[in-house]
Design an enzyme around this catalytic site. Structure first.
Site, PDB file in Angstrom:
ATOM      1  CG  HIS A   1      -1.736   2.688  -6.507  1.00 22.45           C
ATOM      2  ND1 HIS A   1      -1.044   3.660  -7.181  1.00 22.45           N
ATOM      3  CD2 HIS A   1      -0.801   1.923  -5.898  1.00 22.45           C
ATOM      4  CE1 HIS A   1       0.254   3.503  -6.973  1.00 22.45           C
ATOM      5  NE2 HIS A   1       0.422   2.440  -6.200  1.00 22.45           N
TER       6      HIS A   1
ATOM      7  CG  ASN B   1       5.632  -3.349  -7.388  1.00 24.41           C
ATOM      8  OD1 ASN B   1       4.440  -3.615  -7.547  1.00 24.41           O
ATOM      9  ND2 ASN B   1       6.091  -2.743  -6.305  1.00 24.41           N
TER      10      ASN B   1
ATOM     11  CG  HIS C   1       6.073   5.856  -7.851  1.00 31.55           C
ATOM     12  ND1 HIS C   1       5.519   5.345  -6.699  1.00 31.55           N
ATOM     13  CD2 HIS C   1       7.287   6.328  -7.495  1.00 31.55           C
ATOM     14  CE1 HIS C   1       6.378   5.505  -5.699  1.00 31.55           C
ATOM     15  NE2 HIS C   1       7.463   6.102  -6.169  1.00 31.55           N
TER      16      HIS C   1
ATOM     17  CG  HIS D   1       1.293   7.182  -4.652  1.00 36.09           C
ATOM     18  ND1 HIS D   1       2.261   7.961  -5.242  1.00 36.09           N
ATOM     19  CD2 HIS D   1       1.661   5.886  -4.890  1.00 36.09           C
ATOM     20  CE1 HIS D   1       3.168   7.198  -5.801  1.00 36.09           C
ATOM     21  NE2 HIS D   1       2.824   5.929  -5.608  1.00 36.09           N
TER      22      HIS D   1
ATOM     23  CG  ASP E   1       0.608   2.709  -2.628  1.00 39.40           C
ATOM     24  OD1 ASP E   1       0.860   1.645  -3.217  1.00 39.40           O
ATOM     25  OD2 ASP E   1       1.480   3.555  -2.361  1.00 39.40           O
TER      26      ASP E   1
END
EC number: 3.5.2.3
Length: 398
Positions: free
Chosen positions: A58, A92, A178, A215, A283
């Site tokens: 991630h 994204n 997510h 996460h 992340d």
């Protein structure tokens, strides 16, 4: 290309012994207590720890379109410094990774750089519109696609998410979730995570898709996912170094999902010790300091992940290095279909050399990443990456 690694303490998910490794043509060719070869490059490990290089499930490299924050080169070099030779990038970017053109740009640039392996996620819905799935048809014959992700903008429509999971199953893709309910994201981020977790777990059971819960940070979400896994649901569970290493009392740094309470952290560590967590994903989310001052959520993580996890999990909570290797290397490799993550003959020679006794102090000015946004500034941890090897080539050396 040949490389002989001498005098290493070799550790992966199931092994821990002293020995040598001979690498030829990018793969592990021989493993023994002692190996001698003429006319080859030699790396003497001096009995330091040699593990499979880490793979991040991630990360955000902000490329294309947001490259003042990070780009594929700076992100890849930061990964190597942190001991990573593979990353799975979220969708994204700008434009969003919903088209073959954007995905091909990332692949071509990654190949040109020749630094690490990059798996680029496709967005679950087209341009994160929350409703359109037609773009996924473009990728049905693309065997390089491993995962689709809604990270950044969750899919609020449950019917759309169920259909996306069915498409993911048909194509043998992982759907990365997510979990954040938009109805609660501005009022109660704990409920926001818990509510969407419950939904996506139920949809995963209904669809049979492989759903990777990203996460995970609350004790309630953990309990829900672990129960479903125990019932046989095809779900994997990811936690981050910052949700292991921080509590709100220490530093309520703005990330999404937020830094949680002490009891949440304790439950994450307990779940790791019980073998209920599948991967650790950083992340990694770079921003400029100006953007952070205006409230942008996220932090950089690739260069600090191992020392935080090693210190908090192994030194302070008795997790074995074998288990940590499983979370950071073997399981991520399995998730992404990579011939990596373990030390055995015929496996890609992606390795990391670490001094676990070296204490480091986090200094963002020393980061290779463009991002300086870290809540760990000035904190001390054990474990320094000395060298990172990718396909038998030393790509980073302290």
């Amino acid at each position: 290309m040949e490389l002989l690694i001498k005098n290493a303490r070799i550790i992966d998910a199931i092994q821990d012994f002293k020995g040598d490794i001979y690498i030829k043509d990018g793969v592990i060719n021989e493993i023994a207590k002692e190996i001698n070869k003429d006319n080859v490059e030699v790396l003497n490990c001096e009995e330091k720890i040699l593990m499979p290089a880490f793979i991040d499930t991630h990360a955000h490299f902000r490329d294309p379109g947001l490259t003042w924050k990070e780009d594929l080169e700076s992100g890849s070099k930061a990964a190597l410094k942190g001991g990573y030779t593979g990353v799975c990038l979220m969708a994204n970017t700008k434009p969003i990774c919903s088209s073959k053109e954007v995905v091909q740009y990332v692949r071509d640039k990654s190949k040109e750089l020749d630094l690490i392996d990059i798996h680029q996620c496709i967005s679950v819905t087209q341009n994160f519109d929350g409703k359109t799935l037609d773009h996924l048809n473009e990728f049905k014959d693309d065997n390089k696609v491993k995962a689709i992700s809604d990270d950044g903008v969750g899919v609020s429509n449950s019917n759309i998410m169920l259909e996306a999971m069915k498409i993911a199953k048909e194509n043998n893709w992982v759907l990365m979730s997510h979990a954040e309910s938009p109805e609660f994201s501005k009022s109660d981020m704990r409920i926001a995570e818990n509510m969407m977790t419950i939904r996506d777990v139920e949809l995963a059971k209904l669809s049979g898709a492989h759903v990777h819960m990203c996460h995970v940070s609350t004790k309630e979400a953990l309990k829900c996912i672990i129960a479903a896994k125990n019932e046989g649901a095809n779900i994997t569970l990811e936690v981050t170094p910052h949700h292991i290493g921080l509590t709100k009392e220490i530093n309520d740094y703005r990330v999404n999902p937020p830094i949680r309470e002490k009891e949440d952290v304790e439950e994450i560590i307990k779940a790791i010790k019980m073998g209920n967590i599948d991967t650790i994903g950083t992340d990694h989310a770079p921003h400029t300091l100006e953007e952070k001052s205006k409230g942008s959520p996220g932090m950089v993580g690739l260069e600090t992940a191992f020392p935080i996890c090693y210190t908090k999990l192994v030194r302070e909570n008795g997790v074995s290095l074998n288990e940590l290797s499983k979370l950071m290397s073997l399981n991520p490799a399995k998730l992404l279909g990579m011939n990596k993550g373990k030390i055995s003959i015929g496996v890609d020679a992606d390795l990391v050399l670490i001094d676990i006794d070296k204490k480091i102090k986090v200094d963002s000015n020393e980061f290779i990443s463009k991002g300086r946004n870290t809540p760990f500034e000035g904190m001390e941890y054990y474990g320094e990456v000395l060298a990172t090897i990718k396909s038998g080539k030393i790509k980073y050396k302290k």
